[in-house]
Structures are given as structure tokens and as C-alpha cells.
Design a protein around this motif. Structure first.
Motif, PDB file in Angstrom:
ATOM      1  N   THR A 345      64.241 129.380  58.218  1.00 15.33           N
ATOM      2  CA  THR A 345      62.526 128.725  57.993  1.00 15.33           C
ATOM      3  C   THR A 345      63.478 127.179  56.794  1.00 15.33           C
ATOM      4  O   THR A 345      64.454 127.105  56.121  1.00 15.33           O
ATOM      5  N   LEU A 346      63.619 126.327  57.829  1.00 12.68           N
ATOM      6  CA  LEU A 346      63.785 124.869  57.397  1.00 12.68           C
ATOM      7  C   LEU A 346      62.515 124.278  56.113  1.00 12.68           C
ATOM      8  O   LEU A 346      61.629 124.391  55.728  1.00 12.68           O
ATOM      9  N   ARG A 360      66.875 131.590  54.281  1.00 14.91           N
ATOM     10  CA  ARG A 360      66.836 133.197  54.443  1.00 14.91           C
ATOM     11  C   ARG A 360      66.781 134.423  54.015  1.00 14.91           C
ATOM     12  O   ARG A 360      67.619 133.994  52.870  1.00 14.91           O
ATOM     13  N   PRO A 361      65.404 134.739  53.634  1.00 16.77           N
ATOM     14  CA  PRO A 361      65.309 135.891  52.517  1.00 16.77           C
ATOM     15  C   PRO A 361      66.741 136.645  52.492  1.00 16.77           C
ATOM     16  O   PRO A 361      67.063 137.239  53.468  1.00 16.77           O
ATOM     17  N   LEU A 362      67.092 137.048  51.216  1.00 13.95           N
ATOM     18  CA  LEU A 362      68.160 138.438  50.571  1.00 13.95           C
ATOM     19  C   LEU A 362      67.731 139.644  50.443  1.00 13.95           C
ATOM     20  O   LEU A 362      68.107 140.605  50.200  1.00 13.95           O
ATOM     21  N   ARG A 366      65.651 136.406  46.424  1.00 14.85           N
ATOM     22  CA  ARG A 366      66.724 135.915  46.691  1.00 14.85           C
ATOM     23  C   ARG A 366      66.631 134.888  48.300  1.00 14.85           C
ATOM     24  O   ARG A 366      66.562 135.766  48.614  1.00 14.85           O
ATOM     25  N   GLN A 367      67.443 133.968  47.710  1.00 16.86           N
ATOM     26  CA  GLN A 367      67.634 133.288  49.466  1.00 16.86           C
ATOM     27  C   GLN A 367      68.881 132.697  49.834  1.00 16.86           C
ATOM     28  O   GLN A 367      69.574 132.325  48.882  1.00 16.86           O
ATOM     29  N   LEU A 368      68.895 132.926  51.064  1.00  8.17           N
ATOM     30  CA  LEU A 368      70.738 132.317  51.372  1.00  8.17           C
ATOM     31  C   LEU A 368      69.944 130.984  52.258  1.00  8.17           C
ATOM     32  O   LEU A 368      69.324 130.956  52.553  1.00  8.17           O
ATOM     33  N   GLY A 383      74.955 128.522  50.140  1.00  2.00           N
ATOM     34  CA  GLY A 383      74.942 129.431  48.272  1.00  2.00           C
ATOM     35  C   GLY A 383      73.594 130.360  48.420  1.00  2.00           C
ATOM     36  O   GLY A 383      73.418 130.249  49.460  1.00  2.00           O
ATOM     37  N   VAL A 384      73.288 130.593  47.886  1.00  2.00           N
ATOM     38  CA  VAL A 384      73.020 131.706  47.228  1.00  2.00           C
ATOM     39  C   VAL A 384      71.553 131.482  46.398  1.00  2.00           C
ATOM     40  O   VAL A 384      72.428 130.597  45.130  1.00  2.00           O
ATOM     41  N   ILE A 385      70.226 131.155  46.427  1.00  3.46           N
ATOM     42  CA  ILE A 385      69.579 130.304  45.445  1.00  3.46           C
ATOM     43  C   ILE A 385      68.311 131.538  45.028  1.00  3.46           C
ATOM     44  O   ILE A 385      67.835 132.642  46.307  1.00  3.46           O
ATOM     45  N   THR A 386      68.150 131.690  44.288  1.00  4.79           N
ATOM     46  CA  THR A 386      66.856 132.664  43.521  1.00  4.79           C
ATOM     47  C   THR A 386      65.243 131.449  43.206  1.00  4.79           C
ATOM     48  O   THR A 386      65.097 130.686  42.758  1.00  4.79           O
TER      49      THR A 386
END
Length: 412
Positions: A345-346, A360-362, A366-368, A383-386
Motif C-alpha cells: 500500500t503506497l 505491508r501489514p504484519l 505493525r507494518q513493514l 524497517g517495521v513501524i507501529t
């Protein structure tokens, strides 16, 4: 780019060997060398530094906008209204109340001013409020919708105004620089190096206006013989494009003279966008056709991909219209598929020039985070974001946390 001077590399003969120093002289040198070696080893073994991140208060019902390295948060204040709060990093720069209901649809910075545009309390009219970017002081406001065309600030009159008009506004004090009646459809052109505005009424002359001076560039009745059928007018790459016959015909006019350039019949066309050196006519059911802007000749057509997100050299970053989502890279010249990048998802960009980032959902909130490569290589993981609903500027990424606050990450 940083250039480090390493000095001059010499190939002279080595100097004669010196006598071996006494132990009392050599031991400190050997000790220093061991300490330096240990320091280098520890530095190499240290984990990579994490990107700079911080959280800004928002809360439910808040909205966020980004301009350069400043984040603007619109949130409820202690009363019944809303306030605009400006942050640089974690530091609050200023806060100012928003008038009326305080709903903000667009917030941006221009020429030392912060422009806030949104509907008034009853949603029938719109208003633009302007603050000093350094202090947050209320500078000027006016009814209507203000918007930027390149570096030119224009304002369209309120819907309730009995005499609709377009006005060029001085960002410094809100004074009128020129104004003219507004009728029919409004088109804007600023990607070709000139700020121009097109007014296209249902009948009569279509007019091209220099947005800087208000002077007429061209005026012409595009349909002097037959009555104009329902149509959609837009400006792309120095052309005025008219989509008519329920999307089956695209006609191009030179934007400097309004003389016809070419006419093509296509499958149903929803809109036409710039895709590098070509024009891409996007179909409402998915897919697009690339047209030569000089002649209208078809260069290539694809059924699965549509919507150009970014252009780099001869590569196009496009979206998937097959229902599965995702992004891909196409060759601009012939439309061939270079790489499918997967289901990403841009993140929308509040200003142009930043890297194309996607998430991209993890799971677990959290999302990648990754940067999309137009080279055809797999996306570069950042990285990974919340958080969700991420937006970007050139230097910042902002995402909404589940609490309604905002995670901000500085982009390298």
C-alpha cells in the motif's frame, strides 16, 4: 556527497630503518595501538543505529499534515473547537485556534505562511485561514478555497457567492492581485514550466489565463458549429484534453493557442495522466493505453496495470487493477512488465520529491515499511513501524498510532 581528503599517495623508497627504541619508549605506542584496535572492533560489532522516531499527541478526531520538516496537527482543543499545532521534531513551535468548526482539509506552507483550507460550520461554504509560519500568529483569512498553482496562490470564491470568481492572492497579506469571473470547468497547468489556468464553460469560449498576471493567453470556442456534448476537460503536459462521447473520444488542443492537435477514439477513458514522455489514458474498469502526446498515436496498452505513481528514467511505477492490489514496474517505451513488487500500500505524499514508500501489514498493529525500487529489484526494506494511514514528505514519514497519536520517523 561528502569528499574526504586522504592526502597524496607516494611511491618513494622507504626511509632507512631506525634503531629499535628502548622498551620504555615502545610500550606506550603498542598500548595505544591495542586500544585503537579494541575500539574499532567494538564499533564494528555495535548494532546499526535505529532511525530517529518520536510520537506527537493527536487523539481521536485529529488530522495530520506534513510540509518539509514541520508536522502540523489539527486536534480538538480544550473547548468545543480545534487548534493547529506546529512541530519541528519533538519540539512544539506554536499553537493557534482554528475558527468556526475548525475542520481542515488542506494545510500547507508557502512563502512564510501556513495555509489552512476547510469548510465552515454549516459545510456550505469554505474558508482559508493563514498563519505566520514562524510564530503562528493569525495573519489573514478569506471566504473560499485557496490552492497553489506552482508558486502562485489562487482562491475560488465561496459557493454561496452570487458572482463566482477566481482571484490571485498575495500570500503575505491576502490582498487581491487580480480577479476574474469564473464559469464552467476549471483546469490548472503548472507541470510544463508555466502556471496557467483554463476556464471552460458549457458554451462559448474556452479561455487560457496566465495565472501569474491574469492575462489571457488564448481564447477560442472549441465547438462553434455543433453544441457541446457532455465532456470532461483537463490539462496534461502542455495540452488541453477533452474527453467526450461518454469517454470514447479524446481530443487534444495546444494550450498556448487552443488549436486542435489530434483526435483519437479509445475504449472508455476515465482520465488521462502524464506517464513520463507519454500520456496514459486510464480506463474505469482497469488498464491503460499510452499515447504519443504529439500525435495521439497508441504506443502500447495494458489491461492489468493503471495509474502511474512515479517515473524514474524510462521506468513507471504503477498499480494493479486486477483486484489483488499491489505495485509493479513497467517500461515506459513499450509498457512491458519489468517486475511485480507484490502487495504493498503506497503512502500518499504531501509534497513531491520524496521516495515512493509503501507498507505491508504484519499483524499486531505493525507494518513493514519499504521503498519501491524502479530498477526492478525487490523493495528495499526500511524497517517495521507501529501505525496505519501513513503519509510522507521529502524528509518525514508520519503514521497514526492506535491511540490516535502520531508516529514520526525521519527518512534517511
Amino acid at each position: 556527497m561528502t569528499v574526504i581528503d586522504l592526502g597524496e599517495l607516494r611511491h618513494d623508497a622507504p626511509p632507512p630503518a631506525t634503531p629499535r627504541p628502548p622498551r620504555s619508549v615502545g610500550r606506550p605506542a603498542r598500548t595505544l595501538a591495542l586500544l585503537l584496535l579494541a575500539l574499532l572492533t567494538l564499533t564494528a560489532a555495535a548494532p546499526p543505529r535505529r532511525p530517529a522516531e518520536w510520537t506527537l499527541p493527536g487523539g481521536l478526531g485529529s488530522a495530520v499534515f506534513v510540509s518539509g520538516d514541520v508536522v502540523y496537527v489539527v486536534r480538538p482543543n480544550r473547548g468545543d473547537g480545534r487548534e493547529l499545532v506546529a512541530y519541528r521534531g519533538e519540539r512544539e513551535l506554536w499553537r493557534s485556534p482554528l475558527p468556526g468548526a475548525g475542520t481542515a482539509v488542506s494545510v500547507w506552507q508557502q512563502d512564510g505562511r501556513v495555509m489552512v483550507t476547510g469548510p465552515t460550520g454549516d459545510d456550505t461554504d469554505w474558508e482559508t485561514v493563514t498563519y505566520d509560519a514562524a510564530t503562528g500568529a493569525d495573519v489573514w483569512r478569506r471566504r473560499g478555497v485557496a490552492f497553489a498553482v506552482g508558486r502562485v496562490l489562487l482562491s475560488q470564491s465561496a459557493a454561496s457567492d452570487p458572482s463566482p470568481s477566481i482571484t490571485r492572492v498575495d500570500p503575505a497579506d491576502g490582498s487581491t492581485m487580480w480577479t476574474m469571473p469564473s464559469t464552467g470547468m476549471l483546469g490548472l497547468d503548472y507541470g510544463s514550466g508555466a502556471e496557467r489556468m483554463v476556464l471552460s464553460p458549457v458554451t462559448g469560449q474556452t479561455v487560457v489565463v496566465d495565472a501569474r498576471t491574469g492575462a489571457r493567453v488564448a481564447a477560442r470556442d472549441l465547438h462553434p458549429v455543433r453544441p457541446s456534448a457532455p465532456r470532461h476537460v483537463l490539462t496534461v503536459a502542455g495540452l488541453l484534453l477533452e474527453i467526450r462521447d461518454a469517454g470514447g473520444t479524446v481530443e487534444a488542443y495546444d494550450l498556448d493557442t487552443l488549436r486542435p492537435r489530434w483526435t483519437v477514439e479509445q475504449k472508455l477513458v476515465d482520465y488521462v495522466d502524464n506517464c513520463g514522455a507519454l500520456l496514459c489514458a486510464v480506463r474505469p474498469d482497469g488498464g491503460m493505453t499510452a499515447l504519443d502526446p504529439a500525435t495521439g498515436a497508441v504506443r502500447w496498452s495494458v489491461d492489468r496495470w493503471a495509474g502511474v505513481v512515479a517515473v524514474r528514467g524510462d521506468r513507471l511505477l504503477v498499480g494493479d487493477t486486477a483486484g489483488a492490489g499491489g505495485l509493479a514496474v513497467l517500461g515506459q517505451t513499450d509498457g512491458h512488465l519489468i517486475a511485480e513488487l507484490g502487495d504493498w500500500t503506497l503512502a500518499p505524499q504531501h509534497e513531491s520529491g520524496g521516495p515512493p514508500l509503501a507498507t505491508r501489514p504484519l499483524g499486531g498493529g505493525r507494518q513493514l515499511l519499504a521503498e519501491m525500487n524502479l530498477s526492478g529489484d525487490p523493495p528495499s526494506i526500511r524497517g517495521v513501524i507501529t501505525g496505519t494511514d501513513c503519509t510522507t514528505s521529502v524528509t518525514l514519514l508520519v503514521c497514526r498510532r492506535p491511540t490516535g497519536d502520531f508516529l514520526v520517523r525521519r527518512l534517511p
